[in-house]
Design an enzyme around this catalytic site. Structure first.
Site: not given
Ligand code: BES
Ligand code: ZN
Ligand code: ZN
Length: 501
Positions: A279, A353
């Site tokens: 990230k 997931r």
């Molecule tokens: N933990 C994150 C989702 C999240 C984002 C929670 C912001 C709280 C605030 C999750 O594991 C994630 O990173 N999801 C990705 C999915 C993508 C790679 C398809 C996302 O939401 O960017």
């Molecule tokens: Zn994630």
């Protein structure tokens, strides 16, 4: 670091009429346009309040707050709490206004509060909404401030004035429940707020284990070797890049004579860096709250067992840290999951997931009447719904309606997104049974489409709390950070589920 659970057992709740004010503080709800408070019996106080309403120009608008000191001993302080139009007020509005007053008062050293219950609402539900809001609003997290303000100022007594319709025992019971619930919610907010260098997977598993011990629930914590033996390919892969070993927690609450079984699954990522699909740095610090689904399940079980809800509830919590270490899983990897299905990894940041999938399939061994999972799953859900509602998706109409109703009742609202079969296409993989991400579109739905593959035909719903479990900024009614969202939602859903046939 792990703290003793705060006991607020000895807070006294006094229900009485409005003849005499016995508290240092009087919280006085004012509806829009009110020039006087006709129910007040004490003429001197009534005059004073009429004067202030006029001179301070108080209009009674929703969330308008005015704090003043008086010459009386009781009430020494009056908080005028603008409620808006009387006919349109909900219990959720009350909770929010109570939150504002709770936050305000938590900064002052006041031992006893009094709330004047005014208006047409059910007295019990209104009293509960006030108490829950107050306790939620008074919360702050100062664990790591070396110069600690006394963060959890103790309220010794709360008066509820103006009770004359419902039986006092009835209301007292509701208030006891609200107090218990909020003391637990605030305890779990501490767990979520705790930084990930303290709240590691093994620590979080310990939190669950300690809860189970307190409540005398069966609890089994599986370590890395056992997780490997069970072939939980999702959990093994996601935890691979961290030195922190994963845990898989199984808790069972099984009251005598239960008729139905509900499985609750919560995402426990103690820190989500994104892994190899790392990230950006901005906002990454917040990813310590990626275990709020796990605490929602642990917290709900804590209260469900305290309240002896007549339903068997199994809590399953996979706990990992998602880091890009040398043995991290990688985009392109194909995983063999606990259910035997294969998954192609497109992004290591869609890790929630993967660990939930293993837990969901594991849950099927109980032959549950329903499965609900709760997770901070997608950023897309924050984009879609902001911070006012969690996303809900699922395969069972009745279950979804139950969750929606529980959301309205608790104020932890949910909003449904579709799960039409057409979306299944999105996660088709050329090399495996499915992939964990299928591009940018319909992000929250994709998460649910993926999870759906692991619950077979069991009635199932998924709750995405990415936007609701955390507030970035200080709000008028609550401090920034963990909200504890999800605990009450699951609690009331379980209660309703126990009542269905
Ligand atoms: N933990 C994150 C989702 C999240 C984002 C929670 C912001 C709280 C605030 C999750 O594991 C994630 O990173 N999801 C990705 C999915 C993508 C790679 C398809 C996302 O939401 O960017
Ligand atoms: Zn994630
Ligand atoms: Zn995550």
């Amino acid at each position: 670091m792990q703290k003793k659970q705060k006991q607020e057992d000895d807070m006294e709740k006094v229900l009485c009429g409005i003849e005499k004010i016995k508290s240092q503080v009087l919280i006085l709800p004012v509806f829009e346009g009110e020039k006087t408070i006709p129910e007040l019996k004490d003429e001197k106080l009534k005059k004073l309040i009429e004067g202030i309403l006029k001179s301070a120009g108080i209009e009674g608008k929703y969330k308008e707050i005015f704090f003043t000191v008086t010459n009386f001993e009781n009430p020494r302080f009056i908080i005028f709490a603008g409620m808006g139009e009387e006919k349109s007020i909900t219990y959720y509005d009350i909770q929010k206004i109570a939150g504002i007053t709770g936050k305000l008062l938590s900064q002052k050293d006041i031992k006893n509060y009094g709330i004047f219950l005014r208006g047409n609402q059910d007295e019990g539900r209104a009293a509960s909404a006030w108490l829950e809001g107050l306790l939620h609003g008074a919360y702050s997290y100062n664990e790591f401030k070396t110069e600690k303000a006394d963060s959890h100022k103790k309220i010794e007594r709360i008066f509820f004035y103006g009770i004359d319709k419902r039986s006092k025992e009835d209301i007292q019971q509701l208030l006891d429940r609200s107090e218990l619930t909020l003391s637990k919610v605030n305890y779990y907010r501490d767990i979520i707020n705790a930084p990930s260098n303290y709240m590691t997977p093994s620590k979080l598993a310990k939190v669950a284990e300690n809860m189970a011990k307190r409540q005398k629930l069966r609890c089994k914590v599986y370590g890395l070797n056992e997780i490997k033996k069970m072939n939980m390919g999702g959990i093994i892969a996601v935890s691979g890049g961290s030195r922190q070993e994963p845990r898989f927690v199984e808790i069972e609450y099984s009251p005598p004579g239960y008729k139905k079984t509900l499985v609750l699954v919560g995402k426990g990522v103690t820190f989500d860096s994104g892994g190899i699909s790392i990230k950006p740095w901005e906002g990454m610090d917040k990813m310590k709250y990626d275990m709020a689904g796990a605490t929602a399940v642990i917290g709900a079980l804590d209260i469900i067992s305290s309240l002896k809800i007549p339903l068997r509830v199994i809590g399953l919590v996979p706990v990992v840290e998602n880091l890009p270490g040398g043995s991290a899983y990688k985009p392109g990897d194909i995983l063999k999951m606990y259910s035997g299905r294969t998954v192609e990894v497109i992004s290591t940041d869609a890790e929630g997931r993967l660990i939930l999938a293993d837990a969901l399939s594991y849950g099927l061994r109980y032959g549950p009447d329903a499965i609900i999972d709760i997770a901070t799953l997608t950023g897309a859900c924050v984009i879609a719904l902001g911070h006012e509602a969690s996303g809900v998706l699922g395969t069972d109409r009745e279950l979804i309606e139950l969750i929606k109703n529980a959301g309205e009742e608790t104020g932890e609202r949910v909003w449904e997104l579709p799960l039409w079969k057409e979306y299944d296409e999105l996660i088709k993989s050329d090399h495996a049974d499915m992939k964990n991400v299928g591009g940018r579109e319909a992000g929250t739905i994709q998460g649910a489409v993926f999870l759906k593959r692991f619950v077979d035909n069991t009635p199932w719903a998924h709750i995405d709390i990415a936007g609701t479990a955390w507030h970035d900024n200080d709000k008028q009614h609550a401090v920034s950070g963990a909200t504890g969202w999800g605990i009450r939602l699951l609690l009331v859903t379980a209660e309703k589920f126990a009542r269905t046939t």
